[in-house]
Write a protein that holds these residues in place. Structure first.
Motif, PDB file in Angstrom:
ATOM      1  N   UNK A 147       0.824  -1.221   0.000  1.00 29.05           N
ATOM      2  CA  UNK A 147       0.000   0.000   0.000  1.00 29.05           C
ATOM      3  C   UNK A 147       0.850   1.259   0.000  1.00 29.05           C
ATOM      4  N   UNK A 148       2.116   1.134   0.335  1.00 29.93           N
ATOM      5  CA  UNK A 148       2.982   2.306   0.401  1.00 29.93           C
ATOM      6  C   UNK A 148       2.891   3.048   1.710  1.00 29.93           C
ATOM      7  N   UNK A 149       2.411   2.369   2.780  1.00 27.42           N
ATOM      8  CA  UNK A 149       2.285   3.034   4.083  1.00 27.42           C
ATOM      9  C   UNK A 149       3.348   2.578   5.078  1.00 27.42           C
ATOM     10  N   UNK A 150       4.095   1.528   4.738  1.00 22.27           N
ATOM     11  CA  UNK A 150       5.163   1.030   5.606  1.00 22.27           C
ATOM     12  C   UNK A 150       6.401   0.821   4.758  1.00 22.27           C
ATOM     13  N   UNK A 151       7.565   1.252   5.276  1.00 18.40           N
ATOM     14  CA  UNK A 151       8.793   1.244   4.480  1.00 18.40           C
ATOM     15  C   UNK A 151       9.902   0.533   5.253  1.00 18.40           C
ATOM     16  N   UNK A 152      10.061  -0.766   5.036  1.00 21.56           N
ATOM     17  CA  UNK A 152      11.052  -1.520   5.794  1.00 21.56           C
ATOM     18  C   UNK A 152      12.478  -1.155   5.400  1.00 21.56           C
ATOM     19  N   UNK A 153      13.375  -1.284   6.371  1.00 23.78           N
ATOM     20  CA  UNK A 153      14.800  -1.066   6.134  1.00 23.78           C
ATOM     21  C   UNK A 153      15.502  -2.423   6.167  1.00 23.78           C
ATOM     22  N   UNK A 154      16.268  -2.714   5.115  1.00 21.77           N
ATOM     23  CA  UNK A 154      17.037  -3.943   5.031  1.00 21.77           C
ATOM     24  C   UNK A 154      18.499  -3.594   4.808  1.00 21.77           C
ATOM     25  N   UNK A 155      19.343  -4.624   4.766  1.00 23.06           N
ATOM     26  CA  UNK A 155      20.754  -4.409   4.455  1.00 23.06           C
ATOM     27  C   UNK A 155      21.169  -5.429   3.417  1.00 23.06           C
ATOM     28  N   UNK A 156      22.190  -5.099   2.641  1.00 26.50           N
ATOM     29  CA  UNK A 156      22.664  -6.021   1.612  1.00 26.50           C
ATOM     30  C   UNK A 156      24.124  -5.729   1.317  1.00 26.50           C
ATOM     31  N   UNK A 157      24.820  -6.781   0.888  1.00 22.92           N
ATOM     32  CA  UNK A 157      26.226  -6.657   0.500  1.00 22.92           C
ATOM     33  C   UNK A 157      26.498  -7.651  -0.609  1.00 22.92           C
ATOM     34  N   UNK A 158      27.435  -7.356  -1.523  1.00 18.24           N
ATOM     35  CA  UNK A 158      27.756  -8.294  -2.602  1.00 18.24           C
ATOM     36  C   UNK A 158      28.403  -9.554  -2.055  1.00 18.24           C
ATOM     37  N   UNK A 159      28.309 -10.622  -2.836  1.00 21.98           N
ATOM     38  CA  UNK A 159      28.910 -11.883  -2.426  1.00 21.98           C
ATOM     39  C   UNK A 159      30.426 -11.767  -2.411  1.00 21.98           C
ATOM     40  N   UNK A 160      31.054 -12.433  -1.448  1.00 20.59           N
ATOM     41  CA  UNK A 160      32.513 -12.491  -1.417  1.00 20.59           C
ATOM     42  C   UNK A 160      33.006 -13.459  -2.488  1.00 20.59           C
ATOM     43  N   UNK A 161      34.296 -13.467  -2.730  1.00 17.92           N
ATOM     44  CA  UNK A 161      34.865 -14.311  -3.782  1.00 17.92           C
ATOM     45  C   UNK A 161      34.438 -15.766  -3.590  1.00 17.92           C
ATOM     46  N   UNK A 162      33.885 -16.340  -4.645  1.00 20.59           N
ATOM     47  CA  UNK A 162      33.487 -17.736  -4.607  1.00 20.59           C
ATOM     48  C   UNK A 162      32.131 -17.986  -3.999  1.00 20.59           C
ATOM     49  N   UNK A 163      31.510 -16.984  -3.378  1.00 16.87           N
ATOM     50  CA  UNK A 163      30.210 -17.173  -2.743  1.00 16.87           C
ATOM     51  C   UNK A 163      29.093 -17.074  -3.772  1.00 16.87           C
ATOM     52  N   UNK A 164      27.971 -17.724  -3.475  1.00 17.21           N
ATOM     53  CA  UNK A 164      26.834 -17.701  -4.404  1.00 17.21           C
ATOM     54  C   UNK A 164      25.797 -16.674  -4.013  1.00 17.21           C
ATOM     55  N   UNK A 165      25.771 -16.283  -2.758  1.00 17.49           N
ATOM     56  CA  UNK A 165      24.756 -15.347  -2.301  1.00 17.49           C
ATOM     57  C   UNK A 165      25.400 -14.239  -1.483  1.00 17.49           C
ATOM     58  N   UNK A 166      25.008 -13.005  -1.767  1.00 16.15           N
ATOM     59  CA  UNK A 166      25.472 -11.877  -0.988  1.00 16.15           C
ATOM     60  C   UNK A 166      24.617 -11.686   0.242  1.00 16.15           C
ATOM     61  N   UNK A 167      25.189 -11.081   1.244  1.00 15.38           N
ATOM     62  CA  UNK A 167      24.487 -10.852   2.501  1.00 15.38           C
ATOM     63  C   UNK A 167      23.177 -10.097   2.271  1.00 15.38           C
ATOM     64  N   UNK A 168      22.087 -10.654   2.755  1.00 17.81           N
ATOM     65  CA  UNK A 168      20.802  -9.979   2.705  1.00 17.81           C
ATOM     66  C   UNK A 168      20.094 -10.018   1.372  1.00 17.81           C
ATOM     67  N   UNK A 169      20.699 -10.631   0.345  1.00 21.21           N
ATOM     68  CA  UNK A 169      20.059 -10.621  -0.979  1.00 21.21           C
ATOM     69  C   UNK A 169      18.843 -11.526  -1.022  1.00 21.21           C
TER      70      UNK A 169
END
Length: 732
Positions: free
Chosen positions: A273-295
């Motif tokens: 609805x656009x009435x709540x705006x969550x805050x998340x965090x994300x970071x790119x994957x490190x070398x050899x990793x398949x998933x970045x933090x928070x993705x």
């Protein structure tokens, strides 16, 4: 949101299609330059399986392979589309430039999207321009979430940044901007910075550990659980406050345990609805990793919390002639209504149009109607033509993957629409429709150019036409007064990209030259002049004498010509010739070569010859008479004055007004323009604001914007006028 099972990523190397609008999410990434938008897109593409661990797509390139200019300048300069798939949902990620000069690309992304991710650097904070875009999204009710990046920076502080986001983005409702996760830190390094290696889910009370390079879920330790107690309570209260179940808050305050599914469902509905705006965090994957933090968490929010295209409000349309038509909805079976949100040129394919389909279904090889967008003042023609659609494709870096169709709610690239430009509407040729164009910023930084060589001169017109067809924030002007070709841009970076594209894409080399403003001349005093054009050189001679008087008129009067000849001293048939001659000389100018205005020229006497007088002779005599009158009079140089409206945050009113005063500006008033903003109105010579688009950005830290409109011409200060005359004499 950390409570769902880990979903299967989409397969790399194939075109992503959707059969229903409910299976599509269109998300625009917004944030200042350097916040990490493109890096985040690449991280999401890796987690979704759209690229391999080396960040490469199967058919070559990376998701950031868009433009050679971007590689050279090390920043995004255009809107880019990256489609990925998560849990059977197609996500169109629209990566926008963060630099203010390319705000047109940002607005195109906002037009094409149904929700926005605001990307904020944990080390750099939130700039004023990002805050302004947030307010624009709020005004139209666009759903938004916030992603904090650069957690690896030594000065990154997630807790502090979430507090800042709450203050800035939650000014009207601080509880509506709340984090969904808290970071789990590993051991501190030599610099004292403790890296983030996992997340604590506030609703699910689960730990999501990314240490291995893929998300692993586990129960929290007792000390970890204690970390989230206060933040969890605040989040639950904020979610329940948005719930449609009015009794939920009473049950919660009464000590009842609210089940996780109810909380997640209410959270997702509030986000959509656009009435709540969550805050998340994300970071790119490190070398050899398949998933970045928070993705994974971010992809879950997009698919579960962001709205589908079907939830977009009905779209108002008209016929190209302006007649009202019923509003359209996101229905693949409805009438075709699509919009070109971006136009680019491919050296092999030609013109490529990025299109958002709002209603109906777009198919390759069908004929559509192209309706114009009303930007004739910027060098863009209005269109009302039929065109055949070429191939449809889905972009991924430099690769184009063929699509069989694009349904309502989806985006696709269309080849070979030779007449369609950014902002145009595509509809059925049997039932043409037109969408209201979105508001584009007015380009206010002039760039005067000329062809570098004769070969470039031959290609210049076509190159400029193709350049402005791609970019509706650019305006092309052929100034009839200064005889200059002027590209009006949004800033210096926009200007540099325009010149580079002319050179590299269209093979046109141009030189930048000083921009001229349209000055004028007028008489400061009354004067008289006599023009004598008498020549005898065999055959018919030339004979014409005329006497004129010149007097100044009020500003805006133009040129008046009055005939007061008596006794036939100048035959009636030659009086129009005298007028033509003085008007031609007035257009050429007298002291500095700028047009003469606001004078009354009165023909009072003259002489003619029965054989040697002619139209050409009296034209020449009239011009000579005006030049002689100018030699005896005081000539004023008039400069154009603009009405300037500057919108700025209140804290910059003082610096902006001081800056305007230093430019010979006269502030004529100020007024409040919403919360924390002031509109400053001033009159200022145009010669003083040639680069104001750049300088206001510096004075206001990127938060100010302005409009300008021609007001009038008025006398230039004597010292400056004398300098202009000296320069004019040197140039002759």
């Amino acid at each position: 949101m950390g409570d769902k099972a880990n979903q299967q990523p989409g397969a790399a190397g194939r075109a992503l299609t959707a059969d229903r609008p409910s299976d599509i999410r269109n998300v625009v990434l917004v944030g200042h330059s350097g916040a990490g938008k493109t890096t985040l897109v690449e991280a999401l593409a890796l987690t979704a399986g759209a690229v391999n661990r080396a960040g490469r797509v199967e058919d070559g390139g990376t998701v950031s392979d868009y433009d050679e200019i971007e590689h050279r300048q090390q920043r995004s300069v255009q809107l880019s589309l990256v489609p990925v798939e998560w849990g059977g949902i197609k996500i169109n990620l629209l990566d926008t430039p963060g630099y203010a000069d390319f705000v047109g690309e940002l607005r195109a992304g906002l037009r094409a999207a149904d929700a926005a991710l605001f990307v904020v650097s944990a080390s750099d904070g939130v700039d004023g321009a990002t805050r302004m875009v947030w307010e624009e999204c709020a005004a139209v009710g666009m759903p938004r979430a916030i992603v904090v990046t650069h957690l690896e920076a030594s000065r990154a502080d997630y807790a502090q940044m979430t507090a800042v986001c709450g203050e800035i983005f939650g000014a009207d409702d601080p509880d509506a901007v709340t984090p969904l996760y808290l970071p789990l830190h590993g051991p501190a390094g030599p610099d004292g910075h403790a890296p983030v290696h996992g997340l604590l889910g506030l609703l699910s009370q689960r730990v999501y550990d990314y240490t291995s390079g893929e998300r692993r879920e586990r129960d929290p330790e007792p000390d970890e659980l204690a970390l989230i107690a206060d933040a969890r309570n605040r989040l639950i209260e904020a979610v329940i406050a948005e719930s449609e179940d009015e009794g939920l808050m009473d049950r919660y305050l009464g000590g009842a345990e609210i089940d996780l599914k109810t909380l997640v469902d209410d959270l997702e509905r509030a986000v959509a609805r656009g009435t709540f705006h969550p805050v998340l965090m994300a970071a790119p994957a490190t070398d050899g990793a398949r998933q970045g933090l928070g993705t994974v968490e971010l992809l879950e929010l997009i698919t579960g919390g962001f709205p589908t295209p079907e939830e977009r409000p009905e779209l108002a349309v008209t016929t190209p002639q302006g007649a009202a038509r019923p509003a359209v909805t996101c229905d693949p079976a409805g009438p075709l209504v699509a919009e070109v949100v971006k136009t680019s040129s491919d050296p092999y394919v030609g013109r490529v149009s990025l299109v958002r389909v709002f209603s109906g279904t777009l198919r390759p090889d069908e004929t559509v109607h192209v309706s114009g967008h009303g930007l004739e003042d910027r060098g863009h023609e209005d269109h009302d033509v039929d065109e055949r659609v070429g191939a449809l494709s889905s972009p991924f870096g430099k690769a184009q993957r063929t699509l069989g169709r694009a349904i309502a709610g989806d985006l696709a690239c269309v080849a070979k629409l030779t007449r369609a430009e950014t902002g145009d509407t595509l509809s059925s040729k049997d039932d043409p429709l037109l969408m209201e164009p979105w508001v584009m910023p007015d380009p206010l930084l002039p760039l005067a150019i000329q062809a570098h060589s004769k070969a470039d001169e031959d290609k210049l017109s076509q190159g400029l036409a193709r350049l402005v067809a791609e970019d509706p924030t650019m305006r092309l002007e052929q100034n009839k007064h200064t005889h200059q070709v002027v590209l009006w841009c949004l800033g210096e970076a926009h200007m540099d990209v325009a010149l580079e594209r002319l050179r590299t894409r269209y093979g046109v080399h141009v030189d930048a030259v000083p921009h001229k403003v349209s000055l004028r001349e007028t008489f400061g005093t009354r004067a008289a002049g006599r023009g004598r054009h008498v020549k005898q050189s065999g055959g018919h001679g030339q004979y014409a004498i005329c006497e004129i008087e010149v007097e100044p008129l009020p500003p805006g009067s133009g040129i008046e010509f009055v005939d007061k000849v008596v006794g036939g001293a100048v035959p009636r048939q030659f009086i129009p010739s005298v007028e033509k001659g003085v008007r031609a000389q007035a257009a050429k100018g007298l002291a500095t070569g700028y047009p003469l205005v606001d004078v009354r020229i009165t023909l009072v006497d003259g002489k003619a010859h029965s054989v040697d007088s002619s139209d050409a002779a009296f034209q020449t005599a009239g011009a000579l008479a005006l030049r002689e009158a100018a030699a005896e009079a005081r000539i004023h140089l008039l400069e154009p004055v603009a009405e300037l409206s500057v919108l700025i945050p209140d804290e910059y009113v003082g610096p902006v007004m001081s800056d305007l005063s230093s430019r010979r500006g006269r502030v004529v008033g100020t007024e409040q323009a919403g919360s924390g903003r002031t509109l400053v109105r001033a009159e200022i010579p145009e010669i003083e604001i040639d680069r104001y688009a750049v300088e206001l950005r510096s004075v206001s830290h990127g938060t100010g914007r302005f409009d300008r409109a021609y007001a009038r011409h008025e006398p230039m200060p004597q010292l400056l006028a004398d300098k202009m005359r000296e320069e004019a004499q040197k140039g002759t």
